[in-house]
Motif scaffolding. Structure first.
Motif, PDB file in Angstrom:
ATOM      1  N   PRO A 246      80.909  22.936  34.621  1.00 10.96           N
ATOM      2  CA  PRO A 246      80.430  21.650  34.097  1.00 10.96           C
ATOM      3  C   PRO A 246      78.925  21.691  33.822  1.00 10.96           C
ATOM      4  CG  PRO A 246      81.795  21.351  36.059  1.00 10.96           C
ATOM      5  CD  PRO A 246      81.501  22.812  35.958  1.00 10.96           C
ATOM      6  N   VAL A 247      78.514  21.008  32.769  1.00  9.52           N
ATOM      7  CA  VAL A 247      77.094  20.982  32.429  1.00  9.52           C
ATOM      8  C   VAL A 247      76.322  20.166  33.466  1.00  9.52           C
ATOM      9  CG1 VAL A 247      77.702  21.094  29.988  1.00  9.52           C
ATOM     10  CG2 VAL A 247      77.119  18.883  31.010  1.00  9.52           C
ATOM     11  N   VAL A 248      75.038  20.464  33.594  1.00  6.44           N
ATOM     12  CA  VAL A 248      74.132  19.634  34.377  1.00  6.44           C
ATOM     13  C   VAL A 248      73.649  18.514  33.454  1.00  6.44           C
ATOM     14  CG1 VAL A 248      71.915  19.529  35.586  1.00  6.44           C
ATOM     15  CG2 VAL A 248      73.419  21.508  35.895  1.00  6.44           C
ATOM     16  N   SER A 249      73.913  17.291  33.840  1.00  4.57           N
ATOM     17  CA  SER A 249      73.523  16.146  33.018  1.00  4.57           C
ATOM     18  C   SER A 249      72.001  16.006  32.980  1.00  4.57           C
ATOM     19  CB  SER A 249      74.154  14.864  33.566  1.00  4.57           C
ATOM     20  OG  SER A 249      75.562  14.919  33.486  1.00  4.57           O
ATOM     21  N   PRO A 250      71.467  15.327  31.949  1.00  9.27           N
ATOM     22  CA  PRO A 250      70.011  15.190  31.836  1.00  9.27           C
ATOM     23  C   PRO A 250      69.365  14.605  33.081  1.00  9.27           C
ATOM     24  CG  PRO A 250      71.073  14.505  29.811  1.00  9.27           C
ATOM     25  CD  PRO A 250      72.178  14.741  30.796  1.00  9.27           C
ATOM     26  N   VAL A 251      68.200  15.125  33.409  1.00  3.13           N
ATOM     27  CA  VAL A 251      67.433  14.723  34.583  1.00  3.13           C
ATOM     28  C   VAL A 251      66.053  14.272  34.111  1.00  3.13           C
ATOM     29  CG1 VAL A 251      66.400  15.515  36.754  1.00  3.13           C
ATOM     30  CG2 VAL A 251      68.663  16.349  36.075  1.00  3.13           C
ATOM     31  N   ALA A 252      65.540  13.200  34.686  1.00  2.00           N
ATOM     32  CA  ALA A 252      64.192  12.750  34.335  1.00  2.00           C
ATOM     33  C   ALA A 252      63.173  13.795  34.778  1.00  2.00           C
ATOM     34  CB  ALA A 252      63.888  11.406  34.990  1.00  2.00           C
ATOM     35  N   LYS A 253      62.162  13.974  33.977  1.00  2.00           N
ATOM     36  CA  LYS A 253      61.180  15.018  34.243  1.00  2.00           C
ATOM     37  C   LYS A 253      60.416  14.773  35.542  1.00  2.00           C
ATOM     38  CE  LYS A 253      57.963  17.825  31.541  1.00  2.00           C
ATOM     39  NZ  LYS A 253      57.232  17.911  30.242  1.00  2.00           N
ATOM     40  N   ASN A 254      60.304  13.512  35.954  1.00  4.00           N
ATOM     41  CA  ASN A 254      59.624  13.203  37.200  1.00  4.00           C
ATOM     42  C   ASN A 254      60.566  13.201  38.394  1.00  4.00           C
ATOM     43  OD1 ASN A 254      61.080  10.892  36.727  1.00  4.00           O
ATOM     44  ND2 ASN A 254      59.341   9.487  36.761  1.00  4.00           N
ATOM     45  N   ASP A 255      61.796  13.667  38.176  1.00  3.59           N
ATOM     46  CA  ASP A 255      62.797  13.694  39.250  1.00  3.59           C
ATOM     47  C   ASP A 255      63.147  15.138  39.616  1.00  3.59           C
ATOM     48  OD1 ASP A 255      64.581  12.696  41.130  1.00  3.59           O
ATOM     49  OD2 ASP A 255      66.234  12.506  39.705  1.00  3.59           O
ATOM     50  N   VAL A 256      62.141  16.001  39.642  1.00  7.54           N
ATOM     51  CA  VAL A 256      62.346  17.387  40.040  1.00  7.54           C
ATOM     52  C   VAL A 256      61.328  17.746  41.122  1.00  7.54           C
ATOM     53  CG1 VAL A 256      63.247  18.065  37.787  1.00  7.54           C
ATOM     54  CG2 VAL A 256      60.823  18.320  38.254  1.00  7.54           C
ATOM     55  N   GLU A 257      61.704  18.674  41.996  1.00  9.14           N
ATOM     56  CA  GLU A 257      60.817  19.124  43.065  1.00  9.14           C
ATOM     57  C   GLU A 257      60.820  20.650  43.110  1.00  9.14           C
ATOM     58  OE1 GLU A 257      62.005  17.398  46.741  1.00  9.14           O
ATOM     59  OE2 GLU A 257      61.559  15.326  46.132  1.00  9.14           O
ATOM     60  N   GLY A 258      59.660  21.256  42.858  1.00 12.84           N
ATOM     61  CA  GLY A 258      59.517  22.700  42.979  1.00 12.84           C
ATOM     62  C   GLY A 258      60.137  23.500  41.860  1.00 12.84           C
ATOM     63  N   VAL A 259      60.525  22.839  40.776  1.00  9.74           N
ATOM     64  CA  VAL A 259      61.205  23.498  39.658  1.00  9.74           C
ATOM     65  C   VAL A 259      60.313  23.428  38.410  1.00  9.74           C
ATOM     66  CG1 VAL A 259      63.254  23.494  38.187  1.00  9.74           C
ATOM     67  CG2 VAL A 259      63.448  22.881  40.599  1.00  9.74           C
ATOM     68  N   THR A 260      60.283  24.503  37.642  1.00  7.70           N
ATOM     69  CA  THR A 260      59.474  24.500  36.427  1.00  7.70           C
ATOM     70  C   THR A 260      59.908  23.393  35.477  1.00  7.70           C
ATOM     71  OG1 THR A 260      58.727  25.822  34.533  1.00  7.70           O
ATOM     72  CG2 THR A 260      60.990  26.152  35.250  1.00  7.70           C
ATOM     73  N   THR A 261      58.948  22.811  34.780  1.00  4.97           N
ATOM     74  CA  THR A 261      59.286  21.835  33.744  1.00  4.97           C
ATOM     75  C   THR A 261      58.975  22.408  32.360  1.00  4.97           C
ATOM     76  OG1 THR A 261      57.108  20.779  34.036  1.00  4.97           O
ATOM     77  CG2 THR A 261      58.984  19.813  35.218  1.00  4.97           C
ATOM     78  N   ARG A 262      58.762  23.721  32.305  1.00  2.00           N
ATOM     79  CA  ARG A 262      58.599  24.373  31.006  1.00  2.00           C
ATOM     80  C   ARG A 262      59.942  24.392  30.287  1.00  2.00           C
ATOM     81  NH1 ARG A 262      57.139  28.879  32.802  1.00  2.00           N
ATOM     82  NH2 ARG A 262      59.132  29.971  32.627  1.00  2.00           N
ATOM     83  N   GLY A 263      59.940  24.015  29.026  1.00  2.00           N
ATOM     84  CA  GLY A 263      61.206  23.972  28.296  1.00  2.00           C
ATOM     85  C   GLY A 263      62.195  23.012  28.919  1.00  2.00           C
ATOM     86  N   PHE A 264      61.679  21.926  29.505  1.00  2.74           N
ATOM     87  CA  PHE A 264      62.523  20.929  30.169  1.00  2.74           C
ATOM     88  C   PHE A 264      63.040  19.971  29.103  1.00  2.74           C
ATOM     89  CE2 PHE A 264      63.527  17.376  32.967  1.00  2.74           C
ATOM     90  CZ  PHE A 264      63.987  18.010  34.109  1.00  2.74           C
ATOM     91  N   VAL A 265      64.116  20.380  28.446  1.00  3.82           N
ATOM     92  CA  VAL A 265      64.604  19.696  27.242  1.00  3.82           C
ATOM     93  C   VAL A 265      66.068  19.302  27.414  1.00  3.82           C
ATOM     94  CG1 VAL A 265      64.987  19.938  24.762  1.00  3.82           C
ATOM     95  CG2 VAL A 265      63.009  21.024  25.809  1.00  3.82           C
ATOM     96  N   THR A 266      66.418  18.154  26.880  1.00  7.46           N
ATOM     97  CA  THR A 266      67.823  17.770  26.822  1.00  7.46           C
ATOM     98  C   THR A 266      68.471  18.454  25.625  1.00  7.46           C
ATOM     99  OG1 THR A 266      67.457  15.613  27.855  1.00  7.46           O
ATOM    100  CG2 THR A 266      69.452  15.871  26.541  1.00  7.46           C
TER     101      THR A 266
END
Length: 318
Positions: A246-266
């Protein structure tokens, strides 16, 4: 001749810019105009008009088609115990005014707008659960609604992300469903406070064999598929593949911890499903992982691997 060649060069350059922007433009999933297939209406549209039983106020419009159950899963909430979710990770609920023997739904009209029914199409029992408990009823409008242990199950319109459980206890009649269709209940020895629903959309877990890997809101391991591509962004997992992954559904960019946000695209997939990506790589979970901490998808087929916080393949030599 020179004029024609110069024009061709301009067109080529513009095409490259457009392709780069398709992946390189980072955007907050909350700003996307489309919804993932089967997503409930946004909570702000449901904020008023609930009746005393949580289902008979004015509500808002229901989705044109009910969300498919897909590959069911279970997440272990410290507050609620084992909770059943659909293939997109959304909490499933049961209604005390329904009946399980015989199975029947008493949520119609505006109630069904606030509590969208879950379609039995493509329903697969969660790993480690009793598949014989999965059933269906046919509603008056012809929709085949999923039942678990005889109880019809629903989503809650105010749950806008996987792991939300805002419908728990609404009106004293709506409760998160356990894997057997009963009301979810915390284990007697569970520590107080801090439920799974409070976890970040994407975060990091230290695995004893793989090191730091990315997990979703439910604590389930996140994977990448080697047959996908990041540029241009493309998924090679379609159809039946998505039942296992199953796909990972879209996540808000401010709702991540310790994970890169490079290429953080829906990633707006051709099949209409919105999928989260890291460094432009589409992300998935694995139906064979029954609980947080499982990494049963690691190395499957030599093409599926857990993801590092930098969006690399975990356990694969650099």
């Amino acid at each position: 001749m020179n004029t024609w060649r110069n024009a061709s060069l301009v067109v080529t350059a513009l095409t490259l810019v457009a392709l780069t922007a398709a992946c390189g433009q980072e955007k907050d999933p909350s700003s996307t105009t489309g919804q993932a297939v089967g997503n409930a209406a946004p909570a702000q549209q449901q904020a008023e008009g609930y009746g005393s039983d949580g289902g008979y106020g004015s509500g808002a419009g229901a989705s044109e088609a009910p969300a498919e159950a897909g590959q069911l899963a279970v997440w272990d909430s410290k507050e609620l115990g084992e909770v059943l979710t659909d293939g997109e990770g959304f909490t499933l609920y049961r209604f005390d005014k329904d009946t399980a023997d015989p199975p029947a739904s008493h949520c119609e009209g505006d109630c069904a707008k606030t509590w969208p029914v879950v379609s039995a199409r493509n329903a697969t029992a969660a790993a480690g659960t009793d598949a014989s408990l999965i059933g269906k009823i046919t509603r008056d409008d012809g929709t085949e609604q999923l039942t678990v242990g005889g109880w019809p199950v629903y989503r809650y319109a105010a749950d806008t992300a996987p792991g939300d459980a805002k419908g728990q206890g609404v009106g004293g009649t709506w409760f998160a469903a356990a894997p057997d269709g009963k009301k979810a209940a915390p284990k007697a020895d569970a520590p107080a406070g801090g439920g799974q629903a409070d976890a970040a959309g994407l975060s990091v877990r230290k695995d004893p064999e793989l090191g730091e890997i990315v997990v979703d809101k439910r604590g389930m391991t996140v994977y990448r598929f080697k047959k996908d591509s990041a540029w241009p962004m493309k998924s090679a997992c379609t159809g039946d593949c998505l039942k296992k992954w199953p796909v990972v559904s879209p996540v808000a960019k401010n709702d991540v911890e310790g994970v890169t946000t490079r290429g953080f695209v829906t990633f707006n997939r051709p099949d209409g499903i919105d999928q989260q990506s890291l460094d432009c790589w589409p992300l998935y979970t694995f139906s064979g992982d029954a609980k947080p901490g499982d990494t049963n998808g690691q190395g499957v087929g030599g093409t599926w691997y857990a993801v590092t916080p930098e969006a690399k393949l975990a356990g694969v030599p650099k």
